[in-house]
Design an enzyme around this catalytic site. Structure first.
Site, PDB file in Angstrom:
ATOM      1  N   CYS A 213       0.819  -1.216   0.000  1.00 58.66           N
ATOM      2  CA  CYS A 213       0.000   0.000   0.000  1.00 58.66           C
ATOM      3  C   CYS A 213       0.853   1.266   0.000  1.00 58.66           C
ATOM      4  CB  CYS A 213      -0.986   0.037   1.161  1.00 58.66           C
ATOM      5  SG  CYS A 213      -2.238   1.298   0.846  1.00 58.66           S
TER       6      CYS A 213
ATOM      7  N   CYS B 180      -5.837   2.058  -4.518  1.00 57.47           N
ATOM      8  CA  CYS B 180      -5.363   2.632  -3.267  1.00 57.47           C
ATOM      9  C   CYS B 180      -6.305   3.766  -2.849  1.00 57.47           C
ATOM     10  CB  CYS B 180      -3.933   3.175  -3.475  1.00 57.47           C
ATOM     11  SG  CYS B 180      -3.195   3.693  -1.940  1.00 57.47           S
TER      12      CYS B 180
HETATM   13  P1  FAD Z   1      -0.861 -10.694   4.021  1.00 56.21           P
HETATM   14  O1  FAD Z   1      -2.312 -10.356   4.083  1.00 56.21           O
HETATM   15  O2  FAD Z   1       0.081  -9.808   4.752  1.00 56.21           O
HETATM   16  O3  FAD Z   1      -0.717 -12.198   4.523  1.00 56.21           O
HETATM   17  C1  FAD Z   1       0.498 -12.886   4.583  1.00 56.21           C
HETATM   18  C2  FAD Z   1       0.334 -14.018   5.576  1.00 56.21           C
HETATM   19  O4  FAD Z   1       1.461 -14.901   5.471  1.00 56.21           O
HETATM   20  C3  FAD Z   1       0.283 -13.535   7.020  1.00 56.21           C
HETATM   21  O5  FAD Z   1      -0.894 -13.995   7.650  1.00 56.21           O
HETATM   22  C4  FAD Z   1       1.545 -14.114   7.644  1.00 56.21           C
HETATM   23  O6  FAD Z   1       1.374 -14.474   9.011  1.00 56.21           O
HETATM   24  C5  FAD Z   1       1.799 -15.330   6.766  1.00 56.21           C
HETATM   25  N1  FAD Z   1       3.195 -15.767   6.775  1.00 56.21           N
HETATM   26  C6  FAD Z   1       4.317 -15.010   6.796  1.00 56.21           C
HETATM   27  N2  FAD Z   1       5.413 -15.800   6.875  1.00 56.21           N
HETATM   28  C7  FAD Z   1       4.964 -17.071   6.868  1.00 56.21           C
HETATM   29  C8  FAD Z   1       5.611 -18.342   6.926  1.00 56.21           C
HETATM   30  N3  FAD Z   1       6.938 -18.447   7.026  1.00 56.21           N
HETATM   31  N4  FAD Z   1       4.845 -19.456   6.883  1.00 56.21           N
HETATM   32  C9  FAD Z   1       3.495 -19.371   6.784  1.00 56.21           C
HETATM   33  N5  FAD Z   1       2.841 -18.191   6.749  1.00 56.21           N
HETATM   34  C10 FAD Z   1       3.562 -17.069   6.795  1.00 56.21           C
HETATM   35  N6  FAD Z   1      -4.620  -2.647   0.671  1.00 56.21           N
HETATM   36  C11 FAD Z   1      -5.718  -2.165   0.032  1.00 56.21           C
HETATM   37  O7  FAD Z   1      -6.194  -2.785  -0.909  1.00 56.21           O
HETATM   38  N7  FAD Z   1      -6.308  -0.990   0.387  1.00 56.21           N
HETATM   39  C12 FAD Z   1      -5.838  -0.260   1.427  1.00 56.21           C
HETATM   40  O8  FAD Z   1      -6.404   0.780   1.757  1.00 56.21           O
HETATM   41  C13 FAD Z   1      -4.682  -0.733   2.131  1.00 56.21           C
HETATM   42  N8  FAD Z   1      -4.166  -0.030   3.159  1.00 56.21           N
HETATM   43  C14 FAD Z   1      -3.121  -0.548   3.885  1.00 56.21           C
HETATM   44  C15 FAD Z   1      -2.640   0.176   4.962  1.00 56.21           C
HETATM   45  C16 FAD Z   1      -1.621  -0.333   5.753  1.00 56.21           C
HETATM   46  C17 FAD Z   1      -1.088   0.479   6.904  1.00 56.21           C
HETATM   47  C18 FAD Z   1      -1.096  -1.626   5.461  1.00 56.21           C
HETATM   48  C19 FAD Z   1      -0.027  -2.226   6.355  1.00 56.21           C
HETATM   49  C20 FAD Z   1      -1.549  -2.341   4.361  1.00 56.21           C
HETATM   50  C21 FAD Z   1      -2.564  -1.805   3.559  1.00 56.21           C
HETATM   51  N9  FAD Z   1      -3.028  -2.475   2.421  1.00 56.21           N
HETATM   52  C22 FAD Z   1      -4.103  -1.969   1.717  1.00 56.21           C
HETATM   53  C23 FAD Z   1      -2.264  -3.623   1.875  1.00 56.21           C
HETATM   54  C24 FAD Z   1      -2.888  -4.982   2.135  1.00 56.21           C
HETATM   55  O9  FAD Z   1      -3.170  -5.176   3.497  1.00 56.21           O
HETATM   56  C25 FAD Z   1      -1.930  -6.061   1.645  1.00 56.21           C
HETATM   57  O10 FAD Z   1      -1.506  -5.745   0.345  1.00 56.21           O
HETATM   58  C26 FAD Z   1      -2.590  -7.428   1.639  1.00 56.21           C
HETATM   59  O11 FAD Z   1      -2.906  -7.796   2.960  1.00 56.21           O
HETATM   60  C27 FAD Z   1      -1.679  -8.460   0.980  1.00 56.21           C
HETATM   61  O12 FAD Z   1      -2.189  -9.750   1.128  1.00 56.21           O
HETATM   62  P2  FAD Z   1      -1.190 -11.008   1.191  1.00 56.21           P
HETATM   63  O13 FAD Z   1      -2.052 -12.201   1.332  1.00 56.21           O
HETATM   64  O14 FAD Z   1      -0.224 -10.934   0.086  1.00 56.21           O
HETATM   65  O15 FAD Z   1      -0.351 -10.764   2.523  1.00 56.21           O
END
Ligand code: FAD
Ligand code: UQ1
Length: 458
Positions: free
Chosen positions: A207, A386
């Site tokens: 983000c 975003c």
């Molecule tokens: P995540 O949701 O982060 O999930 C990754 C998972 O993998 C976690 O649960 C973690 O515990 C797990 N993991 C890590 N290492 C391991 C391991 N070794 N073994 C097994 N599991 C593991 N997005 C939007 O669309 N709109 C917004 O307004 C927005 N605002 C944001 C504001 C902030 C402050 C933040 C921090 C993020 C924001 N985002 C927003 C971004 C969004 O939250 C992420 O892009 C999204 O969560 C990505 O999804 P993901 O599944 O790739 O990762």
């Protein structure tokens, strides 16, 4: 060694065939140097096999699990996820501004992962893609037919000298981690006068709008509470632009000019000294020159990187350490049974939950095709979004594709600050996330975009 191997296999009930590598692996990960292979034989090392293993139960992992658990059946999908809580991270921006509480942003992991999945509450610690295996910290070895990697991106607070210590002291905060996000609003309340500095690191981030959203909220908060004329608001970003898409960058530069926010491009935070309340920046165009600024408030966005265990598996990643997937199909470039989704991939688009939502459709269709030996036809255009919150009642809703071309859902100019978009971000998106995306039916706003633009859009 052969006898040891046989005893080992018998003890663990391994009909699927543990190999010598599994022994070696255990010797490597064992923290006890004196453990011999004989001692290892006494450990119970569970061996599991499954049709689909999903690494990570965050936005991408949980949502894709919701699609495949009903399709593949009970216990056919294994999810490896160590966290007890699942956070809706987009809400962190509102928590930092005092509009929501941390507890509003999370649910127990158990309550969001599909009931019929097998959840291993554990860390994946080693990939062996050539043998279709992944190992966990507690000692499981999982053999899979297909794997989806959805591990997110790693926060590296320790990469900025003094930052972790500084986060425990007055004036320093960060919306990016559930550990620190509630402190942001406390610091806004305590702020009296001086420099309020907001940073953007010199790495990929999730983000990319979030580092500046909290700045606009803070500016509005200071106005509401009569402190604005005492605050000098500074945005120090490592990037060469305020935002990667010109249409929204132009709008944001106007917001900064109108609200007297100083923007310093190519400024990278490298050190924080909480005793002197100083933040040190390097000028990326002239790395020898350092700029030291006093702060009363410092909102730091940490450097981020691909998760270490993923980065360590060279066969899976690109030179930057992110999962190396095809940008159209989301299939791994080398392994035909591995897909990637979300922040851990090297998809050349902005890392957001909205991007993950759109990627879900592509992974679903292409993994279905792979599983039934058909040609993959779904293609990801790089859609990402975003919601650039600019205060307590306004938001610019950026939506764009791989080429940085706007891909807006609503038939209005979304680069304008609007109350409607703010209300959507605050009230509508969390519902869509918990009840739609994590349950497997929300795959982004594409259908609404097509309807609202009478089919005349991508
Ligand atoms: P995540 O949701 O982060 O999930 C990754 C998972 O993998 C976690 O649960 C973690 O515990 C797990 N993991 C890590 N290492 C391991 C391991 N070794 N073994 C097994 N599991 C593991 N997005 C939007 O669309 N709109 C917004 O307004 C927005 N605002 C944001 C504001 C902030 C402050 C933040 C921090 C993020 C924001 N985002 C927003 C971004 C969004 O939250 C992420 O892009 C999204 O969560 C990505 O999804 P993901 O599944 O790739 O990762
Ligand atoms: C979106 O799909 C999404 O996923 C649920 C978000 O949260 C993670 C968002 O913040 C946004 C903006 C979208 C895109 C949705 C619309 C209606 C434009």
């Amino acid at each position: 060694m052969k006898i040891v191997k046989v005893i080992f296999k018998r003890m663990c009930g391994l009909k699927t065939g543990a190999k010598a590598e599994d022994f070696r692996f255990w010797s490597e990960v064992s923290s006890n140097k004196f453990q011999s292979n004989y001692v290892l034989c006494l450990q119970i090392i569970p061996w599991r096999s499954c049709k689909l293993v999903i690494i990570g139960g965050g936005s991408g992992g949980c949502s894709i699990a919701a699609k495949y658990v009903p399709k593949l059946g009970k216990k056919k999908v294994i999810i490896i996820e160590p966290a007890q809580k699942h956070y809706y991270q987009p809400m962190f921006t509102l928590i930092g501004g005092g509009m929501k509480k941390l507890e509003d942003s999370c649910k127990d992991m158990e309550s969001v992962l599909p009931k019929d999945a097998m959840w291993l509450k554990d860390f994946a610690i080693k990939f062996d893609p050539a043998n279709n295996k992944v190992y966990t910290k507690k000692g499981d070895c999982i053999e899979y037919e297909y794997m989806i990697v959805a591990m997110g991106i790693q926060l590296d607070y320790d990469k900025v000298k003094g930052l972790e210590e500084a986060l425990k002291t007055p004036g320093v905060c960060s919306n990016y981690s559930p550990l620190y996000v509630s402190k942001t609003y406390e610091e806004l309340k305590k702020f009296k006068e001086g420099n309020a500095i907001f940073t953007f690191p010199n790495t990929p981030v999730k983000c990319a709008g979030a580092p500046q959203k909290i700045m606009y909220i803070a500016e509005h908060y200071f106005r509401k509470t009569g402190k604005r004329d005492k605050a000098n608001i500074i945005y120090n970003t490592s990037l060469g632009v305020i935002f990667g898409v010109k249409k929204y960058a132009d709008a944001l530069m106007k917001v900064c000019a109108k609200r007297d926010i100083k923007v310093n491009l190519r400024h990278n935070l490298i050190e924080v000294n909480p005793d002197r309340k100083e933040a040190v920046f390097e000028n990326l165009d002239d790395p020898k020159s350092k700029i030291t600024l006093k702060y009363s408030l410092l909102h730091a966005t940490p450097p981020m990187s691909s998760p270490k265990i993923l980065r360590d598996c060279k066969e899976l990643v690109d030179p930057a350490g992110f999962l190396d997937v095809d940008k159209d199909t989301l299939l791994h470039k080398k392994y035909e049974n591995i897909f990637g989704i979300g922040d851990c991939t090297n998809l050349p688009t902005s890392k957001t939950g909205a991007a993950v939502a759109s990627q879900l459709r592509v992974v679903r269709l292409n993994l279905d095709a792979k599983m039934s030996n058909k040609k993959m036809e779904a293609s990801y255009l790089g859609y990402t979004s975003c919601p650039l919150v600019t205060g307590y009642n306004s938001c610019i809703l950026a939506e764009f594709d791989y080429n940085g071309q706007p891909m807006e859902t609503f038939p209005v100019d979304q680069s304008k600050e609007r109350l409607s978009m703010f209300l959507m971000k605050k009230y509508f998106m969390p519902q869509i996330y918990w009840s739609g995306m994590l349950r497997g039916w929300w795959e982004g706003p594409e259908i609404f975009r097509k309807i609202l633009h009478l089919g005349l859009t991508k």
